[in-house]
Design an enzyme around this catalytic site. Structure first.
Site, short mmCIF file in Angstrom:
data_model
loop_
_atom_site.label_atom_id
_atom_site.label_comp_id
_atom_site.label_asym_id
_atom_site.label_seq_id
_atom_site.Cartn_x
_atom_site.Cartn_y
_atom_site.Cartn_z
N SER A 46 0.69 -1.43 -0.17
CA SER A 46 0.02 0.06 -0.11
C SER A 46 0.74 1.30 -0.08
CB SER A 46 -0.99 -0.02 1.21
OG SER A 46 -1.79 -1.05 1.08
N GLU A 47 2.12 1.18 0.86
CA GLU A 47 3.04 2.29 0.82
C GLU A 47 4.38 2.05 1.13
OE1 GLU A 47 -0.97 4.63 1.72
OE2 GLU A 47 0.11 2.98 2.71
N THR A 48 5.21 2.63 0.53
CA THR A 48 6.69 2.43 0.55
C THR A 48 7.06 3.80 1.25
OG1 THR A 48 7.02 0.69 -0.95
CG2 THR A 48 8.85 2.19 -0.48
N HIS A 75 -0.69 4.89 8.36
CA HIS A 75 -0.11 3.59 8.41
C HIS A 75 1.45 3.76 8.22
CE1 HIS A 75 0.67 1.19 4.72
NE2 HIS A 75 1.30 0.63 5.39
#
Length: 292
Positions: A46-48, A75
């Protein structure tokens, strides 16, 4: 070609392989925006997150989904704070310098709580009928009191509440309809809430959520802190003084087999909502390296 080392965390959980996965690169070699975006697309989480320590004002923070860069996300913020604390790079609090401004995160026994840079704000929303159709729902599936609204704590989203968790489990994005009706609206991403309480009380303290963000390259997200912060604005207008004081717990990721728990609070000055808090835990599950 630089080699980037990263840590893997599961966020909004203390149980490995649940919650929302996150890659955290701390003080990586110099990278272009394109290289950071390529790494996020390759890892397909979802995210880096890319962090730069050493600034007296805080930790430089860049957040990428597989499809774009974000000015704020919950998050990654919680995961970053826990990762920095695990490495001895943060004490009782840390300031992350994000696109929306400085975000302060307080750490207490492994539990991290961020305060948003400002209050959640309402934004324009697509035609409610298009929103409902995009999720494969009918008007009768909606909660009897809470409607379709647009809110933002940095990333605009459309929030709606269905009548129960069974209905929530039936939600599925119709990508064709979404592209035709939602993709170019002010709040194209879809955050669906359901009361855990079968009585459907608007003042309930526990909710379950699902987040669909096809515009960000995320089919479904197992835990979304920025959306939870937006939900603070959405729910606060229906909350009693006691509920505002106690806050809410939002379950997410249950339908994906990645249960998450997000604690949400309202920051008030008098009767005015001036910020939201979002809290949870995170656990390290691995590490890796990528040549970009």
């Amino acid at each position: 070609m630089p080699t980037v080392h990263y840590l893997l965390y599961d966020v909004f959980t203390d149980t490995p392989f649940s919650g929302n996965p996150l890659a955290v690169a701390i003080d990586p070699p110099a990278l272009t925006d394109a290289q950071m975006q390529t790494m996020a697309k390759e890892l397909n989480l979802s995210e880096t997150l890319f962090l730069k320590t050493g600034d007296i004002d805080g930790v430089g923070t860049r957040i990428f989904t597989p499809g774009s860069e974000l000015p704020f996300a919950g998050h990654p913020t919680i995961g970053a704070a826990v990762a920095l604390a695990d490495l001895g790079l943060a004490g009782d609090s840390v300031t992350l310098l994000e696109g929306v401004g400085p975000i302060v995160v307080v750490l207490d026994g492994g539990f991290a709580t961020l305060t948003t840079a400002g209050p959640p704000r309402s934004v324009d929303v697509a035609d409610p009928g298009d929103v409902i159709r995009s999720l494969g729902l009918e008007l009768s599936d909606l909660h009897p009191t809470l409607g379709v609204r647009g809110w933002s704590a940095g990333v605009p989203i459309t929030i709606l509440t269905v009548r129960d968790v069974t209905t929530l489990g039936r939600c599925a994005v119709d990508l064709g309809w979404w592209r035709d009706t939602m993709a170019f609206t002010d709040a194209p991403e879809l955050y669906v809430l359901a009361p855990v309480d079968p009585a459907q009380r608007v003042d309930a303290g526990r909710w379950r959520a699902r987040m669909f963000a096809p515009g960000l390259g995320i089919g479904e997200d197992p835990a979304t802190g920025s959306a939870a912060a937006s939900a603070c604005g959405y729910l606060a207008g229906h909350a009693s003084p006691e509920r505002l004081a106690e806050g809410w717990v939002i379950e997410q990721g249950v339908e994906m087999g990645r249960a998450s728990e997000i604690h949400v609070g309202a920051v008030l000055e008098g009767n005015e909502l001036v910020a939201a808090t979002v809290g949870g835990r995170a656990v390290r599950v691995g590490r890796g390296e990528l040549v970009v």
